[in-house]
Write an enzyme that holds these catalytic residues in place. Sequence first.
Site, PDB file in Angstrom:
ATOM      1  N   LYS A  98       0.828  -1.208   0.000  1.00 45.63           N
ATOM      2  CA  LYS A  98       0.000   0.000   0.000  1.00 45.63           C
ATOM      3  C   LYS A  98       0.867   1.264   0.000  1.00 45.63           C
ATOM      4  O   LYS A  98       0.461   2.280  -0.548  1.00 45.63           O
ATOM      5  CB  LYS A  98      -1.006   0.001   1.150  1.00 45.63           C
ATOM      6  CG  LYS A  98      -0.403   0.188   2.527  1.00 45.63           C
ATOM      7  CD  LYS A  98      -0.469   1.609   2.980  1.00 45.63           C
ATOM      8  CE  LYS A  98       0.438   1.955   4.116  1.00 45.63           C
ATOM      9  NZ  LYS A  98       1.168   1.073   4.919  1.00 45.63           N
ATOM     10  N   ARG A 114       3.746  11.658   4.369  1.00 47.03           N
ATOM     11  CA  ARG A 114       4.969  11.595   3.596  1.00 47.03           C
ATOM     12  C   ARG A 114       4.802  10.994   2.214  1.00 47.03           C
ATOM     13  O   ARG A 114       5.309  11.509   1.226  1.00 47.03           O
ATOM     14  CB  ARG A 114       6.012  10.810   4.389  1.00 47.03           C
ATOM     15  CG  ARG A 114       6.307  11.439   5.719  1.00 47.03           C
ATOM     16  CD  ARG A 114       7.089  10.514   6.622  1.00 47.03           C
ATOM     17  NE  ARG A 114       6.293   9.354   7.019  1.00 47.03           N
ATOM     18  CZ  ARG A 114       6.693   8.447   7.894  1.00 47.03           C
ATOM     19  NH1 ARG A 114       7.883   8.550   8.463  1.00 47.03           N
ATOM     20  NH2 ARG A 114       5.925   7.441   8.205  1.00 47.03           N
TER      21      ARG A 114
END
Lengths: 347, 347
Positions: free
Chosen positions: B198, B266
């Site tokens: 993912k 991020r």
Amino acid sequence: MSIITIIGAGQMASALSFPATGNNNKVRLVGTPLDRNIIDTAKDTGFHSTLKRQLPKTGIEYYQIEDVNKALDGADVAICGVSSFGVDWFADNILPIIPEDIPLLSITKGMITKEDGEMINYPQYFLSKLPCNKKLSINAVGGPCTSYELADKDNSEVVFCGEDINILRNLKSLFETSYYHISLSTDIVGVECAVALKNAYALGVSLAIGLAIGPDGSGKEHYNSQAALFGQSIKEAKHILKLVGAGEENIIYFGGDLYVTVFGGRTRRIGTLLGQGFSFDEAMEQLKGVTLESIIIASRAAKHIRSLAYKGIVKLSDFPMIIHIDDIINSGASVDIPWKAFESEKI
Amino acid sequence: MSIITIIGAGQMASALSFPATGNNNKVRLVGTPLDRNIIDTAKDTGFHSTLKRQLPKTGIEYYQIEDVNKALDGADVAICGVSSFGVDWFADNILPIIPEDIPLLSITKGMITKEDGEMINYPQYFLSKLPCNKKLSINAVGGPCTSYELADKDNSEVVFCGEDINILRNLKSLFETSYYHISLSTDIVGVECAVALKNAYALGVSLAIGLAIGPDGSGKEHYNSQAALFGQSIKEAKHILKLVGAGEENIIYFGGDLYVTVFGGRTRRIGTLLGQGFSFDEAMEQLKGVTLESIIIASRAAKHIRSLAYKGIVKLSDFPMIIHIDDIINSGASVDIPWKAFESEKI
């Protein structure tokens, strides 16, 4: 150059005129009786009043419903562009007059539950409503694609489904552009079921948005809880797809479409309002006049599952999310996400 | 009341102290050599400087790494709380000193590609790094859960995986609270692979965000294109999960986790910067000092797939998205989403 007759001048139907004319086809956009003003305005100014975009400048002609036969004369493809609230009108008034030698492509998304609890999709429904002895190739569009972004020529990936792969390939050749990407599938049941279910589950994921922002809307959105509901959506949808005999790859369309629908307008709004603590009636009052297919799909899917559970084919406890959504919509339940029921053990 | 020793005081590891102490356990939070300031500050003020939250007021003790043996003495569970950049340190320094009679639960997410292209997860890696004859129950946490929201006690659904369901049930009993919901799975390979992938695919979906907002960031976010990449992510991840022998239900964890990661910090940032047109090096320069597991996972997954393709086991053309991401990261390719390669025909 082909002639594409679109019947129903709502947002998505009208947005299809962009890839269609972009591919050098001629589009004839026919308003339903409810689209009279849309057609009038577009004819005068080229502006679509609900899509809020200038429609393509060339290659498009506008028709009121009285001229639908003229619009179908010589057409190569007919598009069913009504919302799920217009399918009966379409079945009664338009299906009988579409020539048998041209395919129908339907953008209407949804499922219908028959009296015995069986769910059927609109292509199946249209097939059942065809006049005696009439044959028609009925195809449909699925996949994550909002009308605004299609009109803005943002890259979109959709799927055309139908029984005949050659007809599907031909339809694809008419609509495919540098921004409108089309997969093909003969698994109509699978595609349509995935597409319909995503509406119901998008409402469910949006509950977490409302829960996070709170009654006055001042809270901060959280994502862990949305993700938990997103994962549970995939789990239940996989199960439902299996139940209706759909290919497992359809979870791809479900997932992508669920993602975009959670960000879309109407379904997110009703789910958020419910999550904030408004009752279903209060939330519907706030969204007065807005068509909400998610409500219908969720109710129908839950009805289907309850009927299967009644017959002993499934356990209701395998579908805690859609059952809770149904309880909120149809039984006045307060939002109380059954988190513990989502937990599983895989040994 | 149990004693839970968490080694590594980063954000997620420290956030776990909320459900742990909430369940009346005692937490011993041990900083790595890199966490020295975090531990000092937390000891003095109770404030976690990177999680930016007050840690639980009671039930938590702070240790610098020199006192790790003391922190492990009498513990009932050890938690590996380092990021993927700290696993070798953990394997070399901590694995040898964890008592054999207590289970390890690892929050580190990721996969490692061995020289021959095979991907292994951190539980497998830790197992391979155990000192001769040492036995240890190695378990791991997956699922969509950001540390900030866990610390804020937002509802989160995770999965604990490990070989022994009874140990997993015991671990669940220690951490389960009204907001921290735990599924269990003995399919370690499946859970870990879903969780790792993912990250890579979240970077891919985020490319569409950057493409939409454009080089100066002034454009409007679009969702059709994100949804197309989201759907393609599910397609490729399903395929990869099958290749590694994972149960198909793991796509649930992948989907939910992908959803939350696209909104996370991020990974979304690097994908967006790349989509905006910055080169990989420029984007990394802008994110200087930020650890980016997505880069590593994407590179490793692509390496694995290329190696399988080389052996004739898969076709590279079945994985256009991860291969393009890898080309961007590792070969200086510009972002040019291979939309057409995502199209499929299901007959």
